[in-house]
Motif scaffolding. Structure first.
Motif, PDB file in Angstrom:
ATOM      1  N   LEU A   1       0.826  -1.211   0.000  1.00  0.00           N
ATOM      2  CA  LEU A   1       0.000   0.000   0.000  1.00  0.00           C
ATOM      3  C   LEU A   1       0.857   1.256   0.000  1.00  0.00           C
ATOM      4  CD1 LEU A   1      -2.908  -0.957   2.450  1.00  0.00           C
ATOM      5  CD2 LEU A   1      -3.084  -0.520  -0.003  1.00  0.00           C
ATOM      6  N   SER A   2       1.963   1.220   0.745  1.00  0.00           N
ATOM      7  CA  SER A   2       2.839   2.393   0.790  1.00  0.00           C
ATOM      8  C   SER A   2       3.478   2.639  -0.578  1.00  0.00           C
ATOM      9  CB  SER A   2       3.923   2.215   1.863  1.00  0.00           C
ATOM     10  OG  SER A   2       4.854   1.214   1.508  1.00  0.00           O
ATOM     11  N   LEU A   3       3.863   1.548  -1.267  1.00  0.00           N
ATOM     12  CA  LEU A   3       4.441   1.688  -2.606  1.00  0.00           C
ATOM     13  C   LEU A   3       3.393   2.175  -3.611  1.00  0.00           C
ATOM     14  CD1 LEU A   3       6.724  -1.478  -2.908  1.00  0.00           C
ATOM     15  CD2 LEU A   3       7.378   0.855  -2.292  1.00  0.00           C
ATOM     16  N   LEU A   4       2.165   1.682  -3.475  1.00  0.00           N
ATOM     17  CA  LEU A   4       1.088   2.119  -4.366  1.00  0.00           C
ATOM     18  C   LEU A   4       0.790   3.605  -4.182  1.00  0.00           C
ATOM     19  CD1 LEU A   4      -1.422  -0.896  -4.176  1.00  0.00           C
ATOM     20  CD2 LEU A   4       0.028  -0.225  -6.111  1.00  0.00           C
TER      21      LEU A   4
ATOM     22  N   GLY B   1       2.955   5.778  -3.494  1.00  0.00           N
ATOM     23  CA  GLY B   1       4.017   6.460  -4.221  1.00  0.00           C
ATOM     24  C   GLY B   1       3.778   6.472  -5.721  1.00  0.00           C
ATOM     25  N   LEU B   2       3.200   5.389  -6.235  1.00  0.00           N
ATOM     26  CA  LEU B   2       2.908   5.320  -7.669  1.00  0.00           C
ATOM     27  C   LEU B   2       1.820   6.303  -8.076  1.00  0.00           C
ATOM     28  CD1 LEU B   2       3.016   1.442  -8.239  1.00  0.00           C
ATOM     29  CD2 LEU B   2       4.697   3.133  -9.006  1.00  0.00           C
ATOM     30  N   LEU B   3       0.953   6.682  -7.126  1.00  0.00           N
ATOM     31  CA  LEU B   3      -0.104   7.652  -7.418  1.00  0.00           C
ATOM     32  C   LEU B   3       0.464   9.015  -7.801  1.00  0.00           C
ATOM     33  CD1 LEU B   3      -2.759   6.888  -4.634  1.00  0.00           C
ATOM     34  CD2 LEU B   3      -2.921   6.396  -7.089  1.00  0.00           C
ATOM     35  N   LEU B   4       1.728   9.259  -7.449  1.00  0.00           N
ATOM     36  CA  LEU B   4       2.361  10.522  -7.813  1.00  0.00           C
ATOM     37  C   LEU B   4       2.471  10.681  -9.324  1.00  0.00           C
ATOM     38  CD1 LEU B   4       5.260  10.571  -5.191  1.00  0.00           C
ATOM     39  CD2 LEU B   4       3.353  12.167  -5.273  1.00  0.00           C
ATOM     40  N   PHE B   5       2.514   9.556 -10.032  1.00  0.00           N
ATOM     41  CA  PHE B   5       2.698   9.591 -11.476  1.00  0.00           C
ATOM     42  C   PHE B   5       1.367   9.498 -12.219  1.00  0.00           C
ATOM     43  CE2 PHE B   5       6.350   7.622  -9.347  1.00  0.00           C
ATOM     44  CZ  PHE B   5       7.324   8.558  -9.669  1.00  0.00           C
ATOM     45  N   THR B   6       0.281   9.765 -11.480  1.00  0.00           N
ATOM     46  CA  THR B   6      -1.059   9.856 -12.055  1.00  0.00           C
ATOM     47  C   THR B   6      -1.493  11.323 -12.000  1.00  0.00           C
ATOM     48  OG1 THR B   6      -2.251   9.583  -9.952  1.00  0.00           O
ATOM     49  CG2 THR B   6      -1.511   7.571 -11.075  1.00  0.00           C
ATOM     50  N   PRO B   7      -2.659  11.646 -12.554  1.00  0.00           N
ATOM     51  CA  PRO B   7      -3.148  13.038 -12.457  1.00  0.00           C
ATOM     52  C   PRO B   7      -3.303  13.559 -11.035  1.00  0.00           C
ATOM     53  CG  PRO B   7      -4.358  11.860 -14.153  1.00  0.00           C
ATOM     54  CD  PRO B   7      -3.500  10.844 -13.458  1.00  0.00           C
ATOM     55  N   LEU B   8      -3.285  12.667 -10.051  1.00  0.00           N
ATOM     56  CA  LEU B   8      -3.394  13.107  -8.654  1.00  0.00           C
ATOM     57  C   LEU B   8      -2.104  13.750  -8.150  1.00  0.00           C
ATOM     58  CD1 LEU B   8      -5.298  10.079  -7.045  1.00  0.00           C
ATOM     59  CD2 LEU B   8      -6.226  12.324  -7.616  1.00  0.00           C
ATOM     60  N   GLY B   9      -0.990  13.453  -8.814  1.00  0.00           N
ATOM     61  CA  GLY B   9       0.295  14.005  -8.400  1.00  0.00           C
ATOM     62  C   GLY B   9       0.367  15.504  -8.611  1.00  0.00           C
ATOM     63  N   VAL B  10       0.925  16.199  -7.636  1.00  0.00           N
ATOM     64  CA  VAL B  10       1.051  17.657  -7.693  1.00  0.00           C
ATOM     65  C   VAL B  10       2.521  18.024  -7.861  1.00  0.00           C
ATOM     66  CG1 VAL B  10       0.683  19.832  -6.462  1.00  0.00           C
ATOM     67  CG2 VAL B  10      -0.973  17.982  -6.236  1.00  0.00           C
ATOM     68  N   GLU B  11       2.839  18.742  -8.938  1.00  0.00           N
ATOM     69  CA  GLU B  11       4.215  19.180  -9.173  1.00  0.00           C
ATOM     70  C   GLU B  11       4.432  20.562  -8.587  1.00  0.00           C
ATOM     71  OE1 GLU B  11       7.398  20.007 -12.804  1.00  0.00           O
ATOM     72  OE2 GLU B  11       5.541  18.899 -13.195  1.00  0.00           O
ATOM     73  N   LEU B  12       5.512  20.693  -7.816  1.00  0.00           N
ATOM     74  CA  LEU B  12       5.846  21.971  -7.204  1.00  0.00           C
ATOM     75  C   LEU B  12       7.357  22.122  -7.175  1.00  0.00           C
ATOM     76  CD1 LEU B  12       4.695  24.476  -5.719  1.00  0.00           C
ATOM     77  CD2 LEU B  12       4.986  23.228  -3.576  1.00  0.00           C
TER      78      LEU B  12
ATOM     79  N   ILE C   1      15.550  -2.504  -0.598  1.00  0.00           N
ATOM     80  CA  ILE C   1      16.049  -1.142  -0.385  1.00  0.00           C
ATOM     81  C   ILE C   1      15.980  -0.349  -1.694  1.00  0.00           C
ATOM     82  CG2 ILE C   1      18.077   0.253   0.191  1.00  0.00           C
ATOM     83  CD1 ILE C   1      18.920  -1.988   2.125  1.00  0.00           C
ATOM     84  N   GLY C   2      16.400  -0.993  -2.782  1.00  0.00           N
ATOM     85  CA  GLY C   2      16.381  -0.326  -4.079  1.00  0.00           C
ATOM     86  C   GLY C   2      14.975   0.023  -4.529  1.00  0.00           C
ATOM     87  N   LEU C   3      14.020  -0.875  -4.280  1.00  0.00           N
ATOM     88  CA  LEU C   3      12.637  -0.635  -4.674  1.00  0.00           C
ATOM     89  C   LEU C   3      12.044   0.543  -3.910  1.00  0.00           C
ATOM     90  CD1 LEU C   3      10.212  -1.627  -6.355  1.00  0.00           C
ATOM     91  CD2 LEU C   3       9.636  -3.157  -4.449  1.00  0.00           C
ATOM     92  N   SER C   4      12.228   0.557  -2.598  1.00  0.00           N
ATOM     93  CA  SER C   4      11.677   1.627  -1.760  1.00  0.00           C
ATOM     94  C   SER C   4      12.322   2.969  -2.078  1.00  0.00           C
ATOM     95  CB  SER C   4      11.885   1.300  -0.279  1.00  0.00           C
ATOM     96  OG  SER C   4      11.270   0.080   0.066  1.00  0.00           O
TER      97      SER C   4
END
Length: 375
Positions: free
Chosen positions: A86-89, A91-102, A155-158
């Motif tokens: 769930l924690s990794l998922l 993180g993947l949401l950042l690369f969807t329209p929900l992600g906010v770039e700043l 470690i690499g994945l996280s």
């Protein structure tokens, strides 16, 4: 009445750890209010804007602390895989329209009613999962095939998911935390040496590689921040001015000059410099003392816990707080190059405060099962 029936007395949690945590959160609330007032007035015409948000976050964090403090930490081992996934998922949401770039980075998810920073969830989820992995391996931790290689993959994945945001500072923090847990679990020194060399090579590429000019600029600025004090060195120079002008006793609470737009977002990554300016050397030493108490109790809890999972989990939480605090303070004092790392419990940020307080709650629950001297 059955006289043979035993009454099990529930152990109390580590009171010193709880008081140190609450004290740090209280200091954070006060300093967020003081350091954010100018920007809150200009941006929102409400000097209490950031204070109200931080109070809400602290309240939710305290509820999370009480919740995790009263849940048997061993349940986290049973659900370690789902928690990690769930924690990794998130993180993947950042690369969807929900992600906010700043400011060139995508580190927040817009939930509509609030924003959420997945890296904090990834840090805690990775620590829980890695503690379970190490506890299951036991004597095989020191082997290459069953210990080091799988550990490197996790470690690499996280860390890779955080690095892609991009967020090198948090990547280094999490990598160092997981490696510290691996060291505590009994990894071979030869494997550790190889990992350190590999991490150093990766860090060099991340700073000096093509397309990373902004990181290289931070490095050259670190070497001599006053060489470009009106440009790239501005934030660090202003931080040093704040710390220097505070002297022994500070200018007084609320009397900082650097928070008036000299230090950008003074209530965030560079809040420690405002503490130094307003409360002086004694104020900064008080904060360091509270962190040392928290770290000391975390180490004691880890040492006194017989259960391997509890030991590794306590070690991971304590290492995370230690490493992130050291990196933040090192940045503020220009001891290392600038990176966007918050000061745990003190800097403004709802997600960070929520997850750190929840993590301390887990640590407090582990203390209930540890063989501590409660006299």
């Amino acid at each position: 009445m059955n006289k043979d029936k035993k009454v099990v007395k529930r152990k109390s949690a580590d009171f010193i750890l709880l008081i140190a945590t609450i004290s740090l959160v209280f200091v954070g609330i006060v300093m967020v209010f003081s350091s954010s007032w100018p920007e809150a007035m200009v941006e929102f015409n409400d000097g209490y804007h950031f204070l109200k948000k931080q109070l809400t976050s602290a309240t939710l964090g305290f509820i999370a602390l009480l919740f995790t403090m009263n849940i048997d930490y061993r349940l986290f081992k049973k659900f370690a895989v789902p928690i990690y996934v769930l924690s990794l998922l998130s993180g993947l949401l950042l690369f969807t329209p929900l992600g906010v770039e700043l400011k060139g980075a995508t580190r927040w998810i817009n939930l509509g009613f609030t924003t959420f920073m997945p890296s904090d969830a990834i840090k805690v989820g990775s620590i829980i999962f890695f503690a379970s992995f190490l506890a299951n391996k036991k004597d095989k931790v020191g082997t290459l095939v069953q210990g080091t290689i799988p550990a490197l993959i996790y470690i690499g994945l996280s860390c890779g998911l955080i690095f892609l945001q991009p967020d090198l500072g948090t990547t280094v923090t999490l990598a160092a935390t997981l490696m510290a847990m691996f060291f505590v679990a009994g990894m071979k020194i030869s494997h550790l040496s190889a990992m350190i060399i590999g991490a150093a090579a990766f860090l060099f590429y991340a700073i000096a590689g093509e397309g990373n000019e902004y990181r290289m600029s931070r490095w050259t600025t670190f070497l001599d921040p006053f060489a470009d004090k009106l440009g790239d060195g501005w934030q660090v120079v202003q931080s040093l001015y704040a710390l220097g002008s505070g002297g022994l006793f500070g200018l007084g609470l609320g009397k900082s000059r650097q928070k008036f737009f000299y230090i950008p977002e003074a209530y965030n990554d560079f809040i420690f410099s405002i503490i130094g300016e307003e409360l002086g050397l004694f104020g900064t030493l008080l904060v360091l003392f509270l962190f040392l108490i928290l770290i000391w109790r975390g180490v004691i809890i880890a040492l006194k816990t017989d259960d391997l999972f509890g030991c590794y989990l306590a070690s991971g939480i304590t290492a995370l707080i230690t490493i992130q605090s050291l990196i933040n303070i090192a940045v503020v004092t220009s001891s290392i190059p600038t990176t966007g790392i918050t000061l745990p419990f003190i800097s403004y940020g709802g997600t960070s405060l929520l997850f750190y307080m929840a993590s301390v709650g887990i640590l407090l629950n582990i203390s209930r099962h540890a063989k501590l001297d409660r006299s």
